[in-house]
Design an enzyme around this catalytic site. Structure first.
Site, PDB file in Angstrom:
ATOM      1  N   CYS A 239       0.622  -1.274   0.142  1.00  0.00           N
ATOM      2  CA  CYS A 239      -0.095   0.316   0.141  1.00  0.00           C
ATOM      3  C   CYS A 239       0.771   1.548  -0.206  1.00  0.00           C
ATOM      4  O   CYS A 239       0.614   2.162  -0.761  1.00  0.00           O
ATOM      5  CB  CYS A 239      -1.436  -0.302   1.370  1.00  0.00           C
ATOM      6  SG  CYS A 239      -0.186   0.315   2.861  1.00  0.00           S
ATOM      7  N   THR A 240       2.068   1.084   0.558  1.00  0.00           N
ATOM      8  CA  THR A 240       3.189   2.226   0.646  1.00  0.00           C
ATOM      9  C   THR A 240       3.491   2.712  -0.742  1.00  0.00           C
ATOM     10  O   THR A 240       3.798   3.501  -0.825  1.00  0.00           O
ATOM     11  CB  THR A 240       4.342   1.592   1.428  1.00  0.00           C
ATOM     12  OG1 THR A 240       3.864   1.966   3.224  1.00  0.00           O
ATOM     13  CG2 THR A 240       5.214   3.209   1.413  1.00  0.00           C
TER      14      THR A 240
END
Ligand code: ZN
Length: 472
Positions: A239-240
């Site tokens: 997600c980062t």
């Protein structure tokens, strides 16, 4: 504890000195043709007189140096950055019976710090070249090379050494070595025979950080006791990478993991199908593409610091090797070998941290044994699962749990009186045959509460026993 062990080692060493003296009378000794006046004066200063830092039980004598020069047998694992330093340090400290194991050959990129190697040696085994160099440069030193994997040598080989020093860059190899030394321990009625202990000195470096530790297998914290200290390989959360990059590395990972397969640069059409080209960290055109795209991504999020060099580092997962860090850590390890072999000083208890990223910071602490360490506690580890859990969940636990971190566990169990392989990954045909078991529940597989599971893995030479505890 440390003091007790210390005197036990000294006793062990004395016995060996006596044995050697007797042997030398028979063979007539090996002659000291390569000695010269004052050769070992720097060592004698530590061993033939007392000082404010010597061990409380230390008695200056000329015996210790004889033990180091003639008897003490040291094994160095790894002939890379740390290994070259270790071999040099040990040989100059008076250790002359040294074996070195390394499975690698010399690459041109090693030459800046692995100073026993020259351009003409590129392609040759590190262990062979390192041993030749030390033997020709330091008279009387006998380094025996083993161009092998540590796993290709057995316990009779490892048993012959007084002390083992690891200069490795792999946690798996460290754990295997740790497991090997634990397997050599002898317990009588549950009491450890201290004579079966071979001390393990372990050095590790990563860029400007390093550590050195002294492990007395079965007595002090082992590698697996402190496994949580080794972070699993750096993988940024998806997600980062995908939506919230903060570091230049996140931008490069975005391009490497998501953009490359999507865009498929350098791919093309061959007759009727489209083919992808795998990202090659050694291809400058590939790195250039990733670098340019990473810059664009970084600009979008206002992140600085994406460089060509960093791009290559992230893509190839390079951890920069720093010669000075290796030198410091190897020196610390060699000093510990000297302290233990000579019994003149109290060894490090038991973990030294070194960091010179910013200024210089170092300290020591005592890593504690883990009561239920899966490697050294002699207590089977309990696995808590419901009877309706699938075998896949057990497998995931073995590989993902911070305290186990196995790589490709093979699980066997006695089911209805027969030894059954439930899952084995390393042999393709068995993997295929046992794969359906992964989606079966533990109950369906015929496993019962308190059942023993035997697990083999590359992280240890021993089969590990687990106890299956059913939760309701
Ligand atoms: Zn342990």
């Amino acid at each position: 504890m440390n003091l007790l062990l210390f005197s036990l080692f000294r006793e062990k060493k004395r016995r060996r000195v006596v044995e050697l003296a007797e042997k030398m009378v028979v063979d007539g000794g090996d002659g000291s043709t390569c000695e010269w006046e004052g050769r070992w004066n720097h060592i004698k200063k530590f061993l033939e007189r007392s000082g404010p830092f010597t061990h409380p039980d230390f008695e200056p004598s000329t015996e210790s140096i004889q033990f180091m020069l003639e008897t003490c047998k040291i094994l160095v694992i790894g002939a890379g950055g740390l290994g070259c330093e270790l071999l040099k340090d040990l040989a100059l400290s008076g250790f002359r019976s040294i074996h070195v194991v390394d499975m690698d050959t010399i690459d041109v990129s090693n030459l800046n710090r692995q100073f026993l190697f020259r351009p003409k040696d590129v392609g040759r085994p590190k262990a062979d070249v390192a041993a030749d160099f030390i033997n020709s440069r330091i008279p009387g030193c006998r380094v025996v090379p083993h161009f092998k994997k540590i796993q290709d040598l057995d316990e009779t080989f490892y048993k012959q050494f007084h002390i083992i020093v690891c200069g490795l860059d792999s946690v798996v190899a460290r754990r295997w070595m740790n497991g090997m030394l634990l397997s050599l321990l002898v317990y009588e009625d549950g009491v450890l025979d201290t004579g079966s202990i071979i001390p393990l000195i372990d050095g590790g470096t990563e860029g400007f950080k390093g550590n050195a530790r002294v492990i007395l297998p079965g007595m002090s914290a082992c590698i697996d006791c402190t496994l949580e200290l080794y972070p699993p390989q750096i993988n940024f959360p998806m997600c980062t990478i995908a939506s919230m990059p903060r570091l230049p590395e996140h931008c490069i990972e975005y391009v490497r993991v998501l953009l490359w397969p999507k865009v498929s640069p350098f791919g093309g059409r061959k007759s009727n199908f489209f083919y992808c080209v795998a990202l090659d960290g050694d291809d400058p055109e590939h790195i250039q593409w990733v670098y340019q795209k990473s810059l664009e991504r970084a600009a979008e999020f206002n992140i600085r610091g994406v460089t060509y060099r960093l791009t290559q580092g992230v893509v190839k997962r390079i951890i920069p090797a720093v010669a000075s860090t290796n030198a410091v850590i190897a020196a610390a390890c060699a000093t510990e070998v000297f302290k233990i072999a000579s019994s003149a000083y109290i060894p490090l208890n038991n973990y030294m941290v070194f960091n010179d990223v910013d200024g210089l910071y170092t300290y020591t602490f005592e890593a504690e044994r883990k009561e239920n360490c899966s490697a050294c506690s002699q207590v089977p580890v309990d696995l808590h699962f419901s009877p309706s859990s699938k075998l896949q969940e057990v497998l995931d636990y073995l590989t993902e749990s911070a305290s186990l971190q196995m790589k490709s566990p093979a699980i066997t169990a006695a089911v209805e009186g027969k030894n059954k392989t439930l899952y084995l990954q390393s042999v393709a045909s068995i993997e295929q045959r046992t794969r359906p078991n992964l989606s079966k529940t533990l109950k369906e597989l015929g496993l019962t509460d308190r059942q023993e599971l035997a697990v083999a893995d590359v992280t240890t030479p021993q089969t590990m026993l687990f106890r299956l505890c059913f939760t309701s």
